[in-house]
Design a protein around this motif. Structure first.
Motif, short mmCIF file in Angstrom:
data_model
loop_
_atom_site.label_atom_id
_atom_site.label_comp_id
_atom_site.label_asym_id
_atom_site.label_seq_id
_atom_site.Cartn_x
_atom_site.Cartn_y
_atom_site.Cartn_z
N GLY A 88 -53.72 -37.68 11.58
CA GLY A 88 -52.53 -37.16 12.28
C GLY A 88 -52.23 -35.73 11.87
N LEU A 89 -53.06 -35.17 10.97
CA LEU A 89 -52.87 -33.80 10.44
C LEU A 89 -51.53 -33.60 9.76
CD1 LEU A 89 -54.48 -31.65 13.33
CD2 LEU A 89 -55.55 -32.55 11.26
N VAL A 90 -50.94 -34.68 9.25
CA VAL A 90 -49.70 -34.55 8.48
C VAL A 90 -50.12 -34.24 7.03
CG1 VAL A 90 -47.57 -35.64 7.76
CG2 VAL A 90 -48.54 -36.20 9.99
N ILE A 91 -50.44 -32.98 6.82
CA ILE A 91 -51.07 -32.61 5.54
C ILE A 91 -50.05 -32.06 4.55
CG2 ILE A 91 -53.32 -32.22 6.54
CD1 ILE A 91 -52.61 -29.23 6.65
N TRP A 92 -48.83 -32.18 4.92
CA TRP A 92 -47.68 -31.72 4.16
C TRP A 92 -47.16 -32.92 3.41
CZ3 TRP A 92 -42.76 -29.85 7.05
CH2 TRP A 92 -42.54 -28.51 6.80
N ILE A 93 -47.63 -33.17 2.22
CA ILE A 93 -47.24 -34.36 1.47
C ILE A 93 -45.83 -34.14 0.94
CG2 ILE A 93 -47.90 -35.94 -0.39
CD1 ILE A 93 -50.12 -35.51 1.77
N ASP A 94 -44.93 -35.03 1.26
CA ASP A 94 -43.52 -34.79 0.88
C ASP A 94 -43.30 -34.95 -0.62
OD1 ASP A 94 -40.77 -34.29 1.08
OD2 ASP A 94 -40.79 -35.05 3.13
N ARG A 95 -42.05 -34.79 -1.02
CA ARG A 95 -41.68 -34.71 -2.45
C ARG A 95 -42.07 -35.96 -3.25
NH1 ARG A 95 -35.90 -34.69 -2.55
NH2 ARG A 95 -36.14 -35.85 -0.62
N MET A 96 -42.65 -35.73 -4.41
CA MET A 96 -42.94 -36.84 -5.32
C MET A 96 -42.14 -36.70 -6.62
SD MET A 96 -46.99 -37.30 -4.53
CE MET A 96 -47.32 -35.60 -4.12
N THR A 97 -41.34 -35.63 -6.71
CA THR A 97 -40.52 -35.41 -7.92
C THR A 97 -39.04 -35.58 -7.59
OG1 THR A 97 -40.76 -33.07 -7.33
CG2 THR A 97 -42.00 -33.86 -9.22
N ASP A 98 -38.24 -35.92 -8.64
CA ASP A 98 -36.79 -35.97 -8.44
C ASP A 98 -36.21 -34.57 -8.68
OD1 ASP A 98 -36.62 -35.62 -11.17
OD2 ASP A 98 -35.98 -37.67 -11.60
N TRP A 99 -34.91 -34.48 -8.71
CA TRP A 99 -34.26 -33.16 -8.79
C TRP A 99 -34.45 -32.50 -10.15
CZ3 TRP A 99 -33.53 -31.51 -4.14
CH2 TRP A 99 -33.29 -32.43 -3.13
N ASP A 100 -34.92 -33.29 -11.15
CA ASP A 100 -35.20 -32.70 -12.47
C ASP A 100 -36.69 -32.41 -12.65
OD1 ASP A 100 -32.54 -32.90 -13.22
OD2 ASP A 100 -32.80 -35.03 -13.74
N GLY A 101 -37.46 -32.63 -11.62
CA GLY A 101 -38.90 -32.35 -11.71
C GLY A 101 -39.70 -33.52 -12.26
N GLN A 102 -39.08 -34.68 -12.45
CA GLN A 102 -39.81 -35.87 -12.92
C GLN A 102 -40.64 -36.44 -11.76
OE1 GLN A 102 -39.83 -37.96 -15.96
NE2 GLN A 102 -41.41 -38.95 -14.71
N ARG A 103 -41.93 -36.70 -12.02
CA ARG A 103 -42.80 -37.25 -10.96
C ARG A 103 -42.46 -38.74 -10.82
NH1 ARG A 103 -49.19 -35.69 -11.22
NH2 ARG A 103 -49.91 -36.65 -9.34
N VAL A 104 -41.59 -39.09 -9.88
CA VAL A 104 -41.16 -40.49 -9.74
C VAL A 104 -42.11 -41.27 -8.84
CG1 VAL A 104 -38.71 -40.17 -10.28
CG2 VAL A 104 -39.49 -39.90 -7.92
N ILE A 105 -42.90 -40.57 -8.03
CA ILE A 105 -43.94 -41.28 -7.26
C ILE A 105 -45.28 -40.89 -7.88
CG2 ILE A 105 -44.97 -41.73 -5.02
CD1 ILE A 105 -42.31 -41.39 -3.75
N ALA A 106 -45.83 -41.83 -8.63
CA ALA A 106 -47.09 -41.58 -9.34
C ALA A 106 -48.09 -42.64 -8.89
CB ALA A 106 -46.83 -41.60 -10.84
N GLY A 107 -48.71 -43.36 -9.82
CA GLY A 107 -49.62 -44.44 -9.45
C GLY A 107 -50.70 -43.99 -8.48
N PHE A 108 -50.87 -44.72 -7.39
CA PHE A 108 -51.93 -44.41 -6.42
C PHE A 108 -51.75 -42.98 -5.86
CE2 PHE A 108 -53.95 -44.37 -2.25
CZ PHE A 108 -55.19 -44.93 -2.53
N ALA A 109 -50.48 -42.57 -5.67
CA ALA A 109 -50.20 -41.23 -5.14
C ALA A 109 -50.83 -40.17 -6.06
CB ALA A 109 -48.70 -41.01 -5.03
#
Ligand SMILES: Cc1cc2nc3c(=O)[nH]c(=O)nc-3n(C[C@H](O)[C@H](O)[C@H](O)COP(=O)(O)OP(=O)(O)OC[C@H]3O[C@@H](n4cnc5c(N)ncnc54)[C@H](O)[C@@H]3O)c2cc1C
Length: 472
Positions: A82-103
């Motif tokens: 789909g050419l959605v190559i803009w991966i959205d935010r994986m960090t919270d407002w403090d810069g903590q990577r809250v989406i990790a794991g497979f991502a």
């Protein structure tokens, strides 16, 4: 020559009238027949997009015998095809990577030249100059630098494929899941169609990662289709990648001469009805257009899908002509690719054991069966708690949803459909499915502590368990 061809296409009345219409008066009675069982599996995952790849990999990493069926010839779903190559935010407002794991596994596997995004040291930064720079490159929002890279779709396909194959999940491409096999309100497998005709894969647990809820709809599970008309939630389009551009020059033009830029947009709106703005891609000579965002079409109507394909490409040509003539940096632009996969933001959402709701995350509620967190929409809100129950079907046993067809209200769908959140819910669904197979329990009886422990082992980010309720 290119100009003449463009004019020919413009001359055609390219609206929904051009898509073949159904004849509602006729019925064909399809005779019953025996079909071959292609194979048996512990976990069957339908759909090889971000959610399906995460689900299949996570389940296989738990030792399950996994079958992944995907209708196209590549993996990654909208994030690649789909050419959605803009991966959205994986960090919270403090810069903590809250989406990790497979991502993290997928993104960290991309070669340097296949990605642009801020270095880890900049995540969460509120420094104005860093924000100004990354805002133009899709990696700063509301004055905070975010981990939201833009990637090369071909390498993203390869990264998904690598992870799935490495996990030892069994993969079948060019296989379209068309029917759910349900006995006594329990999933038993899926029928799929391919060049070989109609065949079945029997499985103990099924994960619907088709994005559109094809399988849970056919299984008779409840689902929602309501949309938020005030946002782009319901809009559809085909995205475009153009080459031969100079995006640094384009950004310079916007920054140096805001008045000229405003004039460019205004004249564009007059000429094109709707002007789509270009975004940076992973290289300076490539521009990404997310597509013309068409309203009023259904992703579940084959005639509407056809019409959106036609209309998106008509508008792409009109944009190319306008941009080449008037946009600095686009004089030599050429069309590299219009997305092979139509951009559907929303179709069906499961009616699950639990539903992610705006009122809950606005109050900061944490679910007792939390399997991950999504970055929130505002620095004033804590990260959003994602419950396992939002992936589990109510009426049909051993059926899970993952990705953009999970159980949530339209307002929560705005962010729960983003690619990182789809990786997250896919991984959790795969783990829950595998643990159900291993223990012989129904999915809805698998203890969430076991799912959380396995997710942690696989590198997911999780807070300590919560009691159900708002923050203390
Ligand atoms: C125009 C647009 C812009 C977007 N912008 C962003 C953005 O900037 N950032 C972001 O993070 N997200 C964005 N998104 C959202 C994101 O791309 C999707 O929501 C996400 O990719 C969904 O992942 P998924 O795995 O749930 O579904 P999909 O990506 O849709 O994958 C589903 C997979 O299942 C396959 N499939 C479907 N039906 C069947 C079937 N019956 N049998 C077999 N296979 C099947 C499909 O071929 C596909 O591979 C955007 C979406 C659109 C449309």
């Amino acid at each position: 020559m290119a100009g003449r061809r463009a004019q020919l296409l413009f001359a055609a009345p390219c609206d929904r009238m051009r898509a073949m219409k159904p004849d509602p008066t006729n019925v064909y009675h399809e005779p019953a027949r025996d079909i071959p069982i292609y194979r048996r599996a512990g976990v069957l995952v339908a759909g090889g997009g971000p959610a399906g790849c995460a689900a299949a990999t996570a389940a296989a990493r738990c030792g399950a015998d996994v079958a992944l069926v995907e209708r196209f010839g590549h993996l990654g779903g909208l994030a690649t095809g789909g050419l959605v190559i803009w991966i959205d935010r994986m960090t919270d407002w403090d810069g903590q990577r809250v989406i990790a794991g497979f991502a993290a596994d997928v993104i960290d596997r991309l070669p340097k030249e296949a990605l642009i995004g801020p270095p880890e040291a900049a995540w969460g930064s509120r420094a104005p100059e860093l924000n100004a720079y990354w805002q133009e490159r899709a990696a700063a929002w509301r004055g905070v630098v975010t981990w939201s890279p833009t990637v090369d779709p071909e390498y993203l396909k390869l990264a998904h494929l690598d992870l799935v194959l490495e996990s030892k999940a069994n993969l079948l491409l060019h296989a379209w899941a068309v029917e759910a096999i349900v006995e006594d309100q329990r999933m038993r497998g899926v029928v799929f169609e391919s060049k070989e005709g109609r065949q079945a894969i029997l499985a103990e647990v099924v994960v619907d990662a088709t994005g559109d809820g094809d399988i849970f709809a056919r299984a008779g599970a409840g689902f929602d289709t309501d949309i938020d008309e005030t946002t782009i939630h319901h809009r559809m389009n085909v995205a475009w990648l153009w080459c031969g551009v100079d995006m640094e020059r384009w950004i310079q033009f916007k920054q140096d001469d805001p008045q000229a830029y405003a004039g460019f947009l205004e004249k564009g709106r007059e000429a094109l009805e709707w002007i789509e703005r270009p975004h940076v891609a992973w290289r300076n000579d490539v521009a990404l257009f997310m597509g013309p965002k068409l309203s009023g079409y259904s992703p579940l109507s084959v005639a509407d899908l056809t019409a959106v394909e036609i209309e998106s490409r008509r508008r792409m040509l009109a944009h190319l002509d306008y941009f080449r003539r008037t946009a600095p940096g686009f004089e030599k632009a050429w069309i590299m690719l219009s997305a092979p996969q139509i951009g559907t933001r929303h179709a069906r959402r499961l009616a699950g054991l639990k539903r992610i709701c705006q009122a809950d995350w606005k109050s900061g509620l944490r679910h007792a069966d939390e399997i991950g967190l999504s970055p929130s929409l505002s620095p004033n809100l804590v990260s959003v708690s994602i419950p396992l129950g939002s992936l589990v079907a109510r009426e049909v046993d051993n059926l899970l949803a993952a990705g953009r067809n999970i159980s949530c209200d339209p307002q929560s769908h705005l962010f729960m459909r983003e690619i990182p959140q789809c990786w997250l819910t896919g991984q959790a669904a795969g783990v829950a499915a595998a643990l159900a197979v291993r223990s012989g329990q129904r999915v809805k009886d698998v203890p969430v502590e076991a799912v959380r422990a396995e997710l942690r082992r696989q590198g997911a980010f999780l807070l300590p368990p919560a009691r159900e309720g708002p923050p203390a």
